[in-house]
Design a protein around this motif. Sequence first.
Motif, PDB file in Angstrom:
ATOM      1  N   GLU A  61      -5.637   8.545   2.573  1.00 17.15           N
ATOM      2  CA  GLU A  61      -6.264   7.245   2.325  1.00 17.15           C
ATOM      3  C   GLU A  61      -5.199   6.198   2.030  1.00 17.15           C
ATOM      4  O   GLU A  61      -4.179   6.474   1.394  1.00 17.15           O
ATOM      5  N   VAL A  62      -5.453   4.978   2.492  1.00 17.04           N
ATOM      6  CA  VAL A  62      -4.578   3.852   2.203  1.00 17.04           C
ATOM      7  C   VAL A  62      -4.983   3.267   0.858  1.00 17.04           C
ATOM      8  O   VAL A  62      -6.145   2.898   0.651  1.00 17.04           O
ATOM      9  N   ILE A  63      -4.022   3.181  -0.058  1.00 13.92           N
ATOM     10  CA  ILE A  63      -4.286   2.719  -1.422  1.00 13.92           C
ATOM     11  C   ILE A  63      -3.540   1.409  -1.667  1.00 13.92           C
ATOM     12  O   ILE A  63      -2.315   1.330  -1.515  1.00 13.92           O
ATOM     13  N   ASP A  64      -4.279   0.392  -2.052  1.00 18.80           N
ATOM     14  CA  ASP A  64      -3.714  -0.916  -2.379  1.00 18.80           C
ATOM     15  C   ASP A  64      -3.132  -0.859  -3.789  1.00 18.80           C
ATOM     16  O   ASP A  64      -3.858  -0.659  -4.770  1.00 18.80           O
ATOM     17  N   ILE A  65      -1.788  -0.997  -3.908  1.00 19.61           N
ATOM     18  CA  ILE A  65      -1.138  -0.946  -5.226  1.00 19.61           C
ATOM     19  C   ILE A  65      -0.520  -2.304  -5.580  1.00 19.61           C
ATOM     20  O   ILE A  65       0.330  -2.390  -6.476  1.00 19.61           O
ATOM     21  N   THR A  66      -0.958  -3.360  -4.904  1.00 21.77           N
ATOM     22  CA  THR A  66      -0.431  -4.695  -5.181  1.00 21.77           C
ATOM     23  C   THR A  66      -0.715  -5.085  -6.628  1.00 21.77           C
ATOM     24  O   THR A  66      -1.835  -4.921  -7.110  1.00 21.77           O
ATOM     25  N   ALA A  67       0.301  -5.593  -7.319  1.00 18.02           N
ATOM     26  CA  ALA A  67       0.124  -5.981  -8.719  1.00 18.02           C
ATOM     27  C   ALA A  67       1.218  -6.966  -9.108  1.00 18.02           C
ATOM     28  O   ALA A  67       2.207  -7.121  -8.389  1.00 18.02           O
ATOM     29  N   LYS A  68       1.025  -7.627 -10.232  1.00 23.06           N
ATOM     30  CA  LYS A  68       2.094  -8.473 -10.753  1.00 23.06           C
ATOM     31  C   LYS A  68       3.327  -7.610 -10.982  1.00 23.06           C
ATOM     32  O   LYS A  68       3.247  -6.526 -11.555  1.00 23.06           O
ATOM     33  N   GLY A  69       4.472  -8.099 -10.533  1.00 22.61           N
ATOM     34  CA  GLY A  69       5.702  -7.316 -10.627  1.00 22.61           C
ATOM     35  C   GLY A  69       5.867  -6.361  -9.461  1.00 22.61           C
ATOM     36  O   GLY A  69       6.938  -5.782  -9.281  1.00 22.61           O
ATOM     37  N   ALA A  70       4.809  -6.192  -8.695  1.00 23.27           N
ATOM     38  CA  ALA A  70       4.853  -5.336  -7.507  1.00 23.27           C
ATOM     39  C   ALA A  70       4.021  -5.995  -6.410  1.00 23.27           C
ATOM     40  O   ALA A  70       3.243  -5.342  -5.730  1.00 23.27           O
ATOM     41  N   ALA A  71       4.217  -7.296  -6.250  1.00 25.61           N
ATOM     42  CA  ALA A  71       3.434  -8.055  -5.280  1.00 25.61           C
ATOM     43  C   ALA A  71       3.996  -7.957  -3.875  1.00 25.61           C
ATOM     44  O   ALA A  71       3.328  -8.302  -2.913  1.00 25.61           O
ATOM     45  N   THR A  72       5.251  -7.502  -3.776  1.00 27.18           N
ATOM     46  CA  THR A  72       5.885  -7.344  -2.476  1.00 27.18           C
ATOM     47  C   THR A  72       6.563  -5.980  -2.391  1.00 27.18           C
ATOM     48  O   THR A  72       6.874  -5.356  -3.415  1.00 27.18           O
TER      49      THR A  72
ATOM     50  N   VAL B 272       0.820  -1.212   0.000  1.00 23.57           N
ATOM     51  CA  VAL B 272       0.000   0.000   0.000  1.00 23.57           C
ATOM     52  C   VAL B 272       0.854   1.263   0.000  1.00 23.57           C
ATOM     53  O   VAL B 272       2.038   1.246   0.352  1.00 23.57           O
ATOM     54  N   THR B 273       0.204   2.367  -0.388  1.00 24.22           N
ATOM     55  CA  THR B 273       0.769   3.703  -0.235  1.00 24.22           C
ATOM     56  C   THR B 273      -0.315   4.588   0.357  1.00 24.22           C
ATOM     57  O   THR B 273      -1.435   4.122   0.628  1.00 24.22           O
ATOM     58  N   LEU B 274      -0.004   5.851   0.588  1.00 24.88           N
ATOM     59  CA  LEU B 274      -0.972   6.816   1.091  1.00 24.88           C
ATOM     60  C   LEU B 274      -1.190   7.907   0.058  1.00 24.88           C
ATOM     61  O   LEU B 274      -0.238   8.396  -0.558  1.00 24.88           O
ATOM     62  N   ARG B 275      -2.444   8.299  -0.118  1.00 25.98           N
ATOM     63  CA  ARG B 275      -2.785   9.426  -0.977  1.00 25.98           C
ATOM     64  C   ARG B 275      -3.885  10.223  -0.302  1.00 25.98           C
ATOM     65  O   ARG B 275      -4.987   9.714  -0.115  1.00 25.98           O
ATOM     66  N   GLY B 276      -3.532  11.434   0.115  1.00 25.01           N
ATOM     67  CA  GLY B 276      -4.509  12.269   0.794  1.00 25.01           C
ATOM     68  C   GLY B 276      -5.040  11.666   2.066  1.00 25.01           C
ATOM     69  O   GLY B 276      -6.191  11.897   2.442  1.00 25.01           O
TER      70      GLY B 276
ATOM     71  N   ARG C  32       4.344   6.597  -6.956  1.00 21.03           N
ATOM     72  CA  ARG C  32       3.594   7.825  -7.207  1.00 21.03           C
ATOM     73  C   ARG C  32       2.554   7.631  -8.313  1.00 21.03           C
ATOM     74  O   ARG C  32       1.449   8.189  -8.249  1.00 21.03           O
ATOM     75  N   ALA C  33       2.888   6.826  -9.325  1.00 26.39           N
ATOM     76  CA  ALA C  33       2.003   6.672 -10.480  1.00 26.39           C
ATOM     77  C   ALA C  33       1.174   5.387 -10.456  1.00 26.39           C
ATOM     78  O   ALA C  33       0.280   5.220 -11.293  1.00 26.39           O
ATOM     79  N   ALA C  34       1.430   4.500  -9.517  1.00 27.47           N
ATOM     80  CA  ALA C  34       0.787   3.183  -9.531  1.00 27.47           C
ATOM     81  C   ALA C  34      -0.723   3.284  -9.357  1.00 27.47           C
ATOM     82  O   ALA C  34      -1.208   3.997  -8.470  1.00 27.47           O
ATOM     83  N   PRO C  35      -1.489   2.588 -10.180  1.00 24.37           N
ATOM     84  CA  PRO C  35      -2.941   2.542  -9.969  1.00 24.37           C
ATOM     85  C   PRO C  35      -3.259   1.712  -8.733  1.00 24.37           C
ATOM     86  O   PRO C  35      -2.466   0.862  -8.321  1.00 24.37           O
ATOM     87  N   GLY C  36      -4.421   1.959  -8.155  1.00 26.02           N
ATOM     88  CA  GLY C  36      -4.769   1.197  -6.967  1.00 26.02           C
ATOM     89  C   GLY C  36      -6.203   1.440  -6.540  1.00 26.02           C
ATOM     90  O   GLY C  36      -6.950   2.180  -7.184  1.00 26.02           O
ATOM     91  N   ARG C  37      -6.570   0.803  -5.434  1.00 26.67           N
ATOM     92  CA  ARG C  37      -7.927   0.969  -4.901  1.00 26.67           C
ATOM     93  C   ARG C  37      -7.848   1.395  -3.444  1.00 26.67           C
ATOM     94  O   ARG C  37      -6.947   0.983  -2.697  1.00 26.67           O
TER      95      ARG C  37
END
Length: 378
Positions: free
Chosen positions: A30-41, A24-28, A56-61
């Motif tokens: 909020e905790v944003i889940d950016i887990t993805a293939k190639g970025a699973a850890t 995860v990261t933080l945006r404003g 900074r640019a990773a999509p997430g929920r």
Amino acid sequence: MIDDLSGLWLGRVWLPEARGPAVVTLRGGEVIDITAKGAATVSDICEMDDPAAFVRAAPGRALGDHAEIGSAAVGDLSVRHFLAPCDLQAIKACGVTFARSMVERVIEEKAGGDPARAAQIRIRIGGVIGDSLRNLQAGSDQAMRVKQALIAEGMWSQYLEVGIGPDAEVFSKAQVLSSVGTGAEIGLHPVSTWNNPEPEIVLAVSSSGRIVGATLGNDVNLRDVEGRSALLLSKAKDNNASSAIGPMIRLFDAGYALDDIRRAELALKVEGEDGFVLNGHSSMSQISRDPQELVRQTVGRHHQYPDGFMLYLGTLFAPTEDRDVKGEGFTHKIGDVVTISAPGLGALRNTVRLSTQCAPWTYGVSALMKNLAGRGLI
């Protein structure tokens, strides 16, 4: 928990629905889940050419407000809560990197782990050393002269060798994935009766030795165990829940860099159920070895870490304030709440228990790999 929402943050949160962790990261706020293939850890991201740009640019929920998730019950697998922000990285630590902490290690050794003898030895060593260690650079000609003077006074110690000699002390603090995060319980081995927290900066370092960010850590220390013999270092340092790291890694970018770490001021607060309060601090400006030098002594042709590593940098803090018995200094009591904070890095908060009382560590590398594979992330 996080004091600067403008920073670029990287961490981990437990996801009940996935029965595993999210990166995860933080945006404003909020905790944003950016887990993805190639970025699973977190390790995957720290190994990238530009981790800051990716995060900074990773999509997430969105998973929720960071304060709400930060206040959730850690260990309750039915709710989202923060984990230690590292995963596959080795957990390494540097010891005796501050002159004051070096003196306390010498005292522990000379006292044989007996806090009642420590006060007397502290007075004697202070008379021998005085201010000679102020601004002393480890490995310098001046340091070698001070070392020889201490040897002549019968005060030589193996801690002096790593404190002011050319070689730093670097040891394995904990196993991969065994560190606990903010809000978790931290563990003391039940054999210990003289122990303390150690507030430290922890660097996130890639396999190439590049420092990509930093966070806070508590290198829980058993003074009596290590004081009996340096060969008991592993028993003193690596126990269930004895490594706390968090709340999140602040990635280095244009707004925050290694020079901010070199200037960092750490605050420590211990609040006991008995009403006892201890305040302490650690100033990185007084470290005897530069963080970059400590990284160079950890990784290189002599030793590799394919998944990167987290590196505790040591502490200036060495508690001598009496808690119960005059002359015996500070030691933890079960239920102590320890808060370590620093501007720009937030706050790491943990509650002291025996390592045998803390939840056992069961989620290791094989569990993580099976979980990520089941989610189609690897």
